[in-house]
Enzyme design. Structure first.
Site, short mmCIF file in Angstrom:
data_model
loop_
_atom_site.label_atom_id
_atom_site.label_comp_id
_atom_site.label_asym_id
_atom_site.label_seq_id
_atom_site.Cartn_x
_atom_site.Cartn_y
_atom_site.Cartn_z
N CYS A 14 0.87 -1.16 0.00
CA CYS A 14 0.00 0.00 0.00
C CYS A 14 0.91 1.21 0.00
O CYS A 14 2.11 1.09 0.19
CB CYS A 14 -0.83 0.01 1.28
SG CYS A 14 -1.83 -1.47 1.48
N GLY A 40 -0.63 0.70 -4.84
CA GLY A 40 -1.93 0.10 -4.54
C GLY A 40 -2.98 0.73 -5.40
O GLY A 40 -3.10 1.95 -5.43
N ASN A 122 1.02 0.37 5.79
CA ASN A 122 1.67 -0.33 4.68
C ASN A 122 2.49 -1.47 5.27
O ASN A 122 3.42 -1.20 6.04
CB ASN A 122 2.56 0.67 3.92
CG ASN A 122 3.44 0.01 2.88
OD1 ASN A 122 4.45 0.56 2.50
ND2 ASN A 122 3.07 -1.16 2.41
N GLY A 123 2.16 -2.69 4.91
CA GLY A 123 2.91 -3.84 5.41
C GLY A 123 1.96 -4.94 5.83
O GLY A 123 0.78 -4.92 5.48
N CYS A 262 13.18 -4.50 2.37
CA CYS A 262 12.70 -5.39 1.30
C CYS A 262 13.50 -5.11 0.03
O CYS A 262 13.36 -4.04 -0.57
CB CYS A 262 11.22 -5.14 1.06
SG CYS A 262 10.60 -5.96 -0.42
N CYS A 472 16.05 -7.95 3.42
CA CYS A 472 15.27 -9.17 3.43
C CYS A 472 15.32 -9.70 2.00
O CYS A 472 15.08 -8.95 1.05
CB CYS A 472 13.83 -8.89 3.82
SG CYS A 472 12.74 -10.32 3.60
#
Ligand code: SF4
Length: 495
Positions: A14, A40, A122-123, A262, A472
């Site tokens: 998002c 999004g 967001n997440g 990320c 990640c």
């Protein structure tokens, strides 16, 4: 409705936006959400805070399904409803919570013991299920199926008498990925999880303060980027901050905890004109292309010119990096526009003998035949998820009669799902999982003359300026940086 995201790409997350101290807060939020539309496209909303004649604050909300320009098509929404000097906004692609439910559209707004409270998230919270069960057992009544509502309940049920303290307390209970904007009667608050999975930035515009998922949301309104919200940090903006110019910052997590940004934000998701995780996305994407060319070049027969093309738009910068480096390696090559992308996508109707994917690709792309015919073509793309769309795209390019097609991917094979907000299909549907990460077998399935991906190490090398250990890469390696509850795994893929 098929929107601007490339079919077959992971859908993500998002986008969040917040502003405090501007007389046109809702308009700036609208433009901010517009710049964050790529994060999004299913739904969006804006909540504003205004003061009545007695100086008492009141909140207004407008949200709906569709793109920002569709949901906020009427200017009177800004003039008559979304008034006030502070606002938060949210663009949604559903991760947890049914995408069909209008109730799940954010921001969420409640009124409780200490006043009004709105939140945009967001997440993905990895412990939302346990927390939800606990809260329901204590009598909480949930209005939505979204994990974000858990945060509201934790805050509202707190016995503390200060909203910032309540928010800090709630944040200590949640786990997983979160970049949050919260609006209270007198504050704009932003918080980022200690891993720093998702980006979140602070900006300034004519004395007002802004928060956004990506810095491109500041550029659209000519706001100044100040800095990122640090992983584990809570930032508070109020009238004092407007007066003093000094943002209030709180930490409940140690700054020295390992970071897990990320890596997919650099590879595909964030806009190339954004600054995230301390670096320009454009620069990182070019580096991904450069490493891809260095380690996975394509050579032509008889030194004839190789044509490098991107899959627009997300691979444009990577293809530029690839071609520049290939040229430096002494390969006779040229970057060309071989695929034209239509930005006007509506509903698709399947004809007999045609698959949904096929029409999805054809409605979105066409080839420039003169560029591709008889040439050795290198397609640079950022990722392959199911592979069905890539296969259709290759089929389309083959119709232009190239000499050969070589596919180069600027990430390693996606073998595992994401539990931190990216909507991949289940493990069983991932092409790399289906083919046991056997690249030759994927190559045959896609019908390309050669296929090469970046390895995990090469991918991390490309982003190493931001610290190789700060990422990640779980969807490529299976090494999740947090514990993932088995029930949560099921929940994510059953919704
Ligand atoms: Fe990003 Fe993949 Fe990690 Fe999800 S699993 S946060 S998509 S790197």
């Amino acid at each position: 409705m098929n929107y601007t995201i490339f079919p077959g790409k992971p859908k993500c997350f998002c986008g969040v936006f917040g502003i405090y101290g501007s007389p046109t807060a809702s308009l700036e939020t609208y433009y901010g959400l517009h710049a964050l539309q790529h994060r999004g496209q299913e739904a969006c909303g804006i909540v504003t805070r205004d003061l009545n004649g007695n100086g008492k604050s009141f909140f207004q909300i407008h949200k709906g399904e569709g793109l920002v320009t569709e949901v906020f098509a009427k200017s009177k929404v800004f003039k008559n409803l979304l008034t006030g000097s502070s606002a938060i906004g949210h663009n949604r692609y559903s991760t947890t919570g049914s995408s069909q439910s209008r109730k799940n559209i954010q921001p969420f707004l409640v009124n409780y013991r200490l006043g009004n409270l709105a939140v945009g998230h967001n997440g993905n919270l990895t412990n939302a299920r346990e927390l939800r069960e606990e809260l329901v057992n204590e009598g909480a009544i949930f209005q939505t199926t979204s994990d974000t509502e858990v945060i509201l309940h934790l805050i509202a049920r707190s016995r503390l008498d200060d909203q910032v303290e309540q928010i800090k307390e709630a944040i200590q209970r949640i786990e997983g990925a979160y970049s949050l904007v919260l609006l209270t009667d007198d504050k704009l608050i932003a918080a980022r999880d200690p891993h720093g999975f998702r980006p979140l930035a602070i900006g300034k515009l004519n004395g007002a303060y802004l928060i956004a998922s990506e810095s491109c949301a500041f550029d659209i309104i000519s706001a100044e980027f100040i800095r990122e919200v640090e992983p584990g940090e809570i930032v508070v903006i109020d009238d004092d901050v407007i007066r003093t110019g000094s943002v209030k910052s709180f930490r409940i997590y140690d700054n020295t905890l390992p970071k897990n940004h990320c890596i997919f934000e650099f590879i595909y998701f964030s806009r190339p004109d954004s600054f995230i995780f301390g670096h320009n996305v454009d620069k990182m994407r070019r580096r991904l292309g450069k490493i891809l060319a260095r380690n996975h070049p394509v050579y032509s027969k008889n030194d004839e010119k190789i044509i490098v093309i991107s899959v627009p738009d997300s691979s444009n910068t990577t293809a530029l990096g690839y071609q520049t480096e290939l040229e430096k390696l002494g390969v006779n090559c040229k970057l060309e526009i071989g695929l034209i992308r239509s930005h006007y996508i509506g509903r698709t109707f399947i004809q007999p003998g045609q698959s949904n994917r096929e029409i999805g690709v054809r409605i979105k792309f066409n080839t420039v035949k003169g560029v591709l015919e008889g040439r050795t073509v290198v397609i640079v793309d950022d990722s392959i998820v199911r592979g069905t769309t890539s296969k259709q795209l290759v089929k389309l390019i083959r119709e232009a009669n190239p000499e050969s097609i070589h596919l180069r991917i600027s990430s390693s094979p996606i073998t595992h799902p994401c539990y931190y907000g990216m909507d991949f299909p289940s493990k069983e549907e991932l092409i790399a999982h289906k083919h046991n990460a056997d690249i030759d077998s994927i190559k045959n399935y896609l019908d390309v003359d050669s296929l090469e991906y970046l390895t995990n190490d090469e991918m991390l090398e490309a982003v190493s300026e931001a610290g190789k250990d700060n990422f990640c890469d779980a969807c490529f390696s299976g090494n999740y940086p947090t514990e993932i509850d088995l029930n949560f795994k099921k929940e994510i893929y059953e919704n």
